[in-house]
Design an enzyme around this catalytic site. Structure first.
Site, PDB file in Angstrom:
ATOM      1  CG  HIS A 252      -1.901   1.275   0.878  1.00 47.88           C
ATOM      2  ND1 HIS A 252      -2.850   1.338  -0.098  1.00 47.88           N
ATOM      3  CD2 HIS A 252      -1.823   2.494   1.410  1.00 47.88           C
ATOM      4  CE1 HIS A 252      -3.342   2.553  -0.141  1.00 47.88           C
ATOM      5  NE2 HIS A 252      -2.731   3.282   0.762  1.00 47.88           N
ATOM      6  CE1 TYR A 256      -1.662   8.190  -0.669  1.00 47.69           C
ATOM      7  CE2 TYR A 256      -1.558   5.939   0.126  1.00 47.69           C
ATOM      8  CZ  TYR A 256      -2.292   7.044  -0.243  1.00 47.69           C
ATOM      9  OH  TYR A 256      -3.646   7.006  -0.190  1.00 47.69           O
ATOM     10  CG  HIS A 403      -8.603   1.999  -7.664  1.00 48.73           C
ATOM     11  ND1 HIS A 403      -8.931   3.252  -7.213  1.00 48.73           N
ATOM     12  CD2 HIS A 403      -7.501   1.633  -6.967  1.00 48.73           C
ATOM     13  CE1 HIS A 403      -8.073   3.612  -6.273  1.00 48.73           C
ATOM     14  NE2 HIS A 403      -7.199   2.648  -6.108  1.00 48.73           N
ATOM     15  CG  PHE A 404      -4.234  -0.356 -10.171  1.00 51.10           C
ATOM     16  CD1 PHE A 404      -3.696  -0.511 -11.433  1.00 51.10           C
ATOM     17  CD2 PHE A 404      -4.577  -1.494  -9.451  1.00 51.10           C
ATOM     18  CE1 PHE A 404      -3.514  -1.756 -11.981  1.00 51.10           C
ATOM     19  CE2 PHE A 404      -4.399  -2.754  -9.994  1.00 51.10           C
ATOM     20  CZ  PHE A 404      -3.875  -2.881 -11.266  1.00 51.10           C
ATOM     21  CG  HIS A 405      -4.950   1.146 -15.630  1.00 54.13           C
ATOM     22  ND1 HIS A 405      -5.226  -0.120 -15.174  1.00 54.13           N
ATOM     23  CD2 HIS A 405      -3.870   1.003 -16.449  1.00 54.13           C
ATOM     24  CE1 HIS A 405      -4.371  -0.977 -15.690  1.00 54.13           C
ATOM     25  NE2 HIS A 405      -3.529  -0.325 -16.462  1.00 54.13           N
ATOM     26  NE  ARG A 466      -6.114  -7.546 -10.405  1.00 56.20           N
ATOM     27  CZ  ARG A 466      -5.270  -7.051  -9.478  1.00 56.20           C
ATOM     28  NH1 ARG A 466      -5.634  -7.060  -8.203  1.00 56.20           N
ATOM     29  NH2 ARG A 466      -4.114  -6.551  -9.807  1.00 56.20           N
ATOM     30  NE  ARG A 467      -2.709  -9.699 -10.623  1.00 59.29           N
ATOM     31  CZ  ARG A 467      -2.110  -9.666  -9.444  1.00 59.29           C
ATOM     32  NH1 ARG A 467      -2.451 -10.499  -8.507  1.00 59.29           N
ATOM     33  NH2 ARG A 467      -1.148  -8.800  -9.231  1.00 59.29           N
TER      34      ARG A 467
HETATM   35  C1  HEM Z   1      -0.856   1.921 -22.815  1.00 60.25           C
HETATM   36  C2  HEM Z   1      -1.371   2.054 -21.645  1.00 60.25           C
HETATM   37  C3  HEM Z   1      -1.941   0.908 -20.822  1.00 60.25           C
HETATM   38  C4  HEM Z   1      -2.781  -0.109 -21.191  1.00 60.25           C
HETATM   39  C5  HEM Z   1      -3.400  -0.334 -22.553  1.00 60.25           C
HETATM   40  C6  HEM Z   1      -2.986  -0.939 -20.025  1.00 60.25           C
HETATM   41  C7  HEM Z   1      -3.805  -2.072 -19.987  1.00 60.25           C
HETATM   42  C8  HEM Z   1      -3.947  -2.920 -18.908  1.00 60.25           C
HETATM   43  C9  HEM Z   1      -4.878  -4.009 -18.793  1.00 60.25           C
HETATM   44  C10 HEM Z   1      -5.887  -4.410 -19.874  1.00 60.25           C
HETATM   45  C11 HEM Z   1      -4.690  -4.611 -17.597  1.00 60.25           C
HETATM   46  C12 HEM Z   1      -5.495  -5.759 -16.996  1.00 60.25           C
HETATM   47  C13 HEM Z   1      -4.956  -7.075 -17.275  1.00 60.25           C
HETATM   48  C14 HEM Z   1      -5.684  -8.169 -16.515  1.00 60.25           C
HETATM   49  O1  HEM Z   1      -5.981  -8.022 -15.330  1.00 60.25           O
HETATM   50  O2  HEM Z   1      -5.952  -9.199 -17.144  1.00 60.25           O
HETATM   51  C15 HEM Z   1      -3.621  -3.905 -16.938  1.00 60.25           C
HETATM   52  C16 HEM Z   1      -3.112  -4.218 -15.695  1.00 60.25           C
HETATM   53  C17 HEM Z   1      -2.200  -3.432 -15.016  1.00 60.25           C
HETATM   54  N1  HEM Z   1      -1.686  -2.211 -15.413  1.00 60.25           N
HETATM   55 FE1  HEM Z   1      -1.964  -1.332 -17.190  1.00 60.25          FE
HETATM   56  N2  HEM Z   1      -2.266  -0.421 -18.994  1.00 60.25           N
HETATM   57  C18 HEM Z   1      -1.622   0.714 -19.436  1.00 60.25           C
HETATM   58  C19 HEM Z   1      -0.816   1.553 -18.703  1.00 60.25           C
HETATM   59  C20 HEM Z   1      -0.453   1.347 -17.394  1.00 60.25           C
HETATM   60  C21 HEM Z   1       0.343   2.252 -16.607  1.00 60.25           C
HETATM   61  C22 HEM Z   1       0.886   3.584 -17.104  1.00 60.25           C
HETATM   62  C23 HEM Z   1       0.513   1.656 -15.403  1.00 60.25           C
HETATM   63  C24 HEM Z   1       1.261   2.139 -14.201  1.00 60.25           C
HETATM   64  C25 HEM Z   1       2.146   3.088 -14.207  1.00 60.25           C
HETATM   65  C26 HEM Z   1      -0.164   0.384 -15.438  1.00 60.25           C
HETATM   66  C27 HEM Z   1      -0.190  -0.547 -14.405  1.00 60.25           C
HETATM   67  C28 HEM Z   1      -0.850  -1.746 -14.428  1.00 60.25           C
HETATM   68  C29 HEM Z   1      -0.793  -2.716 -13.359  1.00 60.25           C
HETATM   69  C30 HEM Z   1       0.009  -2.589 -12.053  1.00 60.25           C
HETATM   70  C31 HEM Z   1      -1.617  -3.780 -13.733  1.00 60.25           C
HETATM   71  C32 HEM Z   1      -1.937  -5.010 -12.907  1.00 60.25           C
HETATM   72  C33 HEM Z   1      -0.981  -6.096 -13.135  1.00 60.25           C
HETATM   73  C34 HEM Z   1      -1.373  -7.292 -12.327  1.00 60.25           C
HETATM   74  O3  HEM Z   1      -2.579  -7.548 -12.143  1.00 60.25           O
HETATM   75  O4  HEM Z   1      -0.451  -7.950 -11.852  1.00 60.25           O
HETATM   76  N3  HEM Z   1      -0.756   0.231 -16.659  1.00 60.25           N
HETATM   77  N4  HEM Z   1      -3.195  -2.869 -17.747  1.00 60.25           N
HETATM   78 CU   LIG Z   2      -3.913  -0.030  -0.685  1.00 60.52          CU
END
Ligand code: HEM
Ligand SMILES: [Cu+2]
Length: 584
Positions: A252, A256, A403-405, A466-467
Site C-alpha cells: 500500500h 504513495y 481503479h489503479f489505472h 482481473r488477471r
Molecule cells: C498503454 C497504456 C496501458 C494499457 C493499454 C494498459 C492495460 C492494462 C490491462 C488491460 C490490464 C489488466 C490485465 C488483466 O488483469 O488481465 C492492466 C493491468 C495493469 N496495469 Fe496497465 N495499462 C496501461 C498503462 C499502465 C500504466 C501507465 C501503469 C502504471 C504506471 C499500469 C499498471 C498496471 C498494473 C500494475 C496492472 C496489474 C498487473 C497485475 O494484475 O499484476 N498500466 N493494464
Molecule cells: Cu492499498
C-alpha cells in the site's frame, strides 16, 4: 485561452515569472552532473514505459478477444508480469529518482556533490531491472532458462527464478542509496544554513523517502529472508500468509511513493504553469507529514479476504485508510485554489469563467490537470475498495485495475509524462519539438483512459475477473449478449481505450525522442524559476521540519497496527505452511 507568455510578471508582487534569455539553460549550466543523471534516469524510465505500455495494449486486445495473435493465453501471465513490473516498479522508480535529483539540486541550489554515489545507485537499479526483466522475458522465450510469472505482487506460493528476486532486491536497495544521496545533500546544506527552513521541494523528497524506508522494510524482509532462499531451494516452505502480509505492508505505501512525487509536481510546478503561485507552503508540509504518518499502517486493507487475520485488525486498517483521504482532499483544495489564483492573474473571472484563462494548450499544464482530475475519480473508487464490506464485491475483479489505472496509471504516469515537457528542455537545453503533437497527447491519454477505466470498473461490478486471458469462460458456455450496456460493449471500450492509450504513449515517446536527438536550441520555451508561495514557510510551525519526530510517530503507528496480527501469524511458524485456512 491563456498561453503562458514568458515575459509575464505577477501583478501582485512584480515578481517575474520569466527568466532572462541568458538564464534559459540555467539548470543545465549550473548543475551539469545532476542534469546528466536525471537524463539517464528518464531514458530508462521511458524505455520501460514504452515496452510496458505495449504489453498493456496486448493485454487489452487479448482479454477482450479483439486480437489474440501476439501471445498465447498461456503466456498472458508473463506479459502481465512484465506490464506490472516495468510500469509500477521500473518506470516509477527511475522517473522518481530522476525527478527527486532535480528537485533536491534545484531547491538546495547545489550540484550533485557525490556523482559517484549517483552512478552507484543508478547502476544498481539498472542491474536489478535487467535481472528481473530477463527472468520475465524467460517466460516468453524458450532460450532463456528462467521464468518469473509471479506478477508484480510477488508472494508465495507462486515462485519465480532466483534472479527475479535478486533483481527486485537490487532495485529496492538501489533506491535506498538514491535516498541516502538526497539525505547527504540535505546534511551538506544544513551545515551551511543552520536555522533555515527546509526548502519545500527538499522537504517533500525527504518525507517521501522516510515513508519509503519504512515501507520497503516489508518487501526487503520478504524477498531477502524468504523468497530468495526459498527459490534457491535452501528452505522448502514459507508461510504464504506471512509473505503476503509482508508484501502488502509495502504494497500500500508504495502507491504513495508513486503519488507523492506527482503531488510535488502539482504543488510546486503546476501553480506556476497556470500563471500563479502555490497557495500555502505550510499546508503542503502538513500534507506530506500526514502521508508519512498514515501511508504504512494500512496495508492489511488488501487482505480483507485473507483467512488468518482476525476481522478486528482489518477494521483498524480500514479506519486508517479512511484517514488517508484527508491529505488527498487537502491537496485537491490547495492545488485547485492555486490554479484558480493563476487563472485570475491572467485576467480570469467569474465562478467558473477563470477556467478559460488557463493554458490548456501547454501539455505540461493540461497533462498535470487532467491527471489530477482523473485522480479525483480514482479516489472515489479507492474509497469503495477500502470499505471492508463493499470490497468483497469488487475484490479481484477488473474493477481493481480500473481503479489503479486512474491513480498510478494516470495521476502519476500522466503527470510524469506531462512534466517532462517542462523538464526536458531544462535538462538538455533543447526546445520541445513537434509541440502540436505534444499539446494533444495528454487529451488522447485522457480519452483512452476514460474509456478503458470506466469500462473496467463496470465490468468488475458485473463480476468480470482481473488477471486472466480468458475472462469469458468459454468452456462453461457463458456468452454475453448485447452491444450497449452489456459486457461486449465494455470489452469494446476497453479495447478502444487501450489502443488510444498506446497511441498517446507513442506520441509522447516520439516528441521526447525527436527533442532529445535534435540540436540544442537558442532559446527554450520554459523557464525553471519557481515563484514563492502566497503563504510561505515562515508562516508554518517549525515542528513540521522535525523529521525525527515524524518518523518516530510513524514507527509507533506501524508497531501498533502490525504488531499483534504479525505476532499471531508468526506463531504459526514462518518457515511452515501456516494454519489451515479458517474463516475468522
Ligand atoms: C498503454 C497504456 C496501458 C494499457 C493499454 C494498459 C492495460 C492494462 C490491462 C488491460 C490490464 C489488466 C490485465 C488483466 O488483469 O488481465 C492492466 C493491468 C495493469 N496495469 Fe496497465 N495499462 C496501461 C498503462 C499502465 C500504466 C501507465 C501503469 C502504471 C504506471 C499500469 C499498471 C498496471 C498494473 C500494475 C496492472 C496489474 C498487473 C497485475 O494484475 O499484476 N498500466 N493494464
Ligand atoms: Cu492499498
Amino acid at each position: 485561452m491563456a498561453t503562458i507568455d514568458d515575459t509575464a510578471t505577477d501583478t501582485e508582487t512584480g515578481e517575474e515569472y520569466a527568466t532572462p534569455p541568458e538564464e534559459r539553460s540555467a539548470y543545465l549550466d549550473r548543475y551539469p552532473s545532476a542534469a546528466r543523471i536525471v537524463r539517464w534516469c528518464f531514458l530508462v524510465a521511458f524505455g520501460a514505459l514504452g515496452v510496458g505500455g505495449l504489453f498493456g495494449m496486448i493485454q487489452a486486445l487479448h482479454r477482450t478477444g479483439v486480437f489474440r495473435g501476439f501471445v498465447s493465453s498461456s503466456d498472458y501471465y508473463s506479459v502481465l508480469t512484465g506490464h506490472g513490473v516495468l510500469l509500477v516498479l521500473v518506470f516509477t522508480t527511475f522517473f522518481i529518482a530522476g525527478l527527486f535529483t532535480w528537485a533536491v539540486t534545484q531547491s538546495l541550489e547545489m550540484d550533485l556533490p557525490r556523482p559517484r554515489l549517483a552512478v552507484t545507485w543508478f547502476s544498481m537499479i539498472l542491474l536489478g531491472t535487467v535481472l528481473a526483466g530477463t527472468a520475465i522475458l524467460g517466460g516468453l522465450v524458450d532460450q532463456i532458462p528462467a521464468s518469473a510469472d509471479v506478477l508484480y505482487t510477488m508472494y508465495s506460493p507462486m515462485q519465480a527464478h532466483p534472479i527475479f528476486y535478486i533483481g527486485a532486491a537490487l532495485i529496492i536497495v538501489g533506491s535506498w542509496i538514491a535516498g541516502a544521496n538526497y539525505f547527504l545533500m540535505y546534511r551538506d546544506w544544513r551545515a551551511e544554513n543552520a536555522g533555515e527552513r527546509i526548502p519545500l521541494q527538499t522537504f517533500m523528497v525527504l518525507t517521501t523517502f522516510l515513508m519509503w524506508y519504512l515501507a520497503t522494510v516489508g518487501i526487503a524482509i520478504e524477498v531477502v529472508v524468504f523468497l530468495i532462499p526459498w527459490s534457491l531451494g535452501l528452505i522448502s516452505e514459507v508461510n504464504p500468509l506471512f509473505t503476503r502480509t509482508l508484501f502488502w505492508y509495502f504494497g500500500h505505501p508504495v502507491v504513495y511513493f508513486w503519488l507523492m512525487p506527482a503531488y510535488l509536481i502539482w504543488y510546486t510546478i503546476l501553480p506556476k504553469l497556470s500563471g500563479g503561485r502555490l497557495f500555502s507552503d505550510p499546508l503542503a508540509r502538513v500534507v506530506f507529514v500526514l502521508f508519512l504518518l498514515l501511508s504504512t499502517p494500512t496495508g492489511i486493507h488488501h487482505q480483507y479476504v485473507d483467512p488468518g487475520i482476525p476481522e478486528g485488525f482489518k477494521f483498524v486498517a480500514m479506519t486508517n485508510t479512511m484517514f488517508l483521504l484527508l491529505p488527498s482532499l487537502l491537496t485537491a483544495f490547495t492545488v485547485v485554489a492555486s490554479i484558480e489564483h493563476g487563472a485570475r492573474q491572467n485576467g480570469g473571472g467569474g465562478l467558473f469563467g477563470w477556467l478559460k484563462n488557463l493554458p490548456w494548450d501547454n501539455p505540461a499544464f493540461s497533462g498535470c490537470t487532467l491527471a489530477g482530475l482523473m485522480f479525483a475519480a480514482g479516489g472515489f473508487s479507492g474509497m469503495i475498495n477500502a470499505g471492508m464490506n463493499i470490497n468483497y464485491l469488487i475484490h479481484n475483479t477488473l474493477w481493481v485495475p480500473g481503479h489503479f489505472h486512474l491513480t498510478v496509471g494516470t495521476a502519476s504516469a500522466l503527470t510524469f509524462m506531462a512534466i517532462t515537457y517542462w523538464l526536458l528542455p531544462q535538462l538538455t537545453g533543447k526546445r520541445i519539438r513537434n509541440y502540436t503533437i505534444a499539446s494533444i497527447q495528454p487529451y488522447v491519454w485522457f480519452i483512452g483512459m476514460f474509456l478503458m477505466s470506466n469500462a473496467m470498473h463496470r465490468a468488475g461490478l458485473a463480476g468480470v475477473p482481473r488477471r486472466t486471458a480468458e475472462p469469458q469462460y468459454p468452456s462453461q458456455g457463458i456468452t454475453f449478449e448485447g452491444v450497449v450496456g452489456g459486457v461486449s460493449e465494455m470489452r469494446l471500450q476497453i479495447a478502444i481505450g487501450g489502443v488510444l492509450l498506446t497511441v498517446s504513449l507513442a506520441m509522447f515517446l516520439y516528441v521526447i525522442a525527436t527533442t532529445w536527438l535534435g540540436p540544442r536550441s537558442e532559446r527554450i520555451r520554459v523557464n525553471g524559476r519557481i515563484p514563492k508561495p502566497l503563504s510561505s514557510a515562515d508562516d508554518s510551525p517549525r515542528v513540521l521540519d522535525n523529521m525525527k519526530l515524524w518518523i518516530a510517530i510513524a514507527v509507533v503507528l506501524v508497531l501498533l497496527t502490525y504488531g499483534p496480527p504479525v505476532a499471531s501469524i508468526v506463531a504459526d511458524g514462518i518457515f511452515a505452511g501456516g494454519s489451515a485456512p479458517v474463516p475468522v
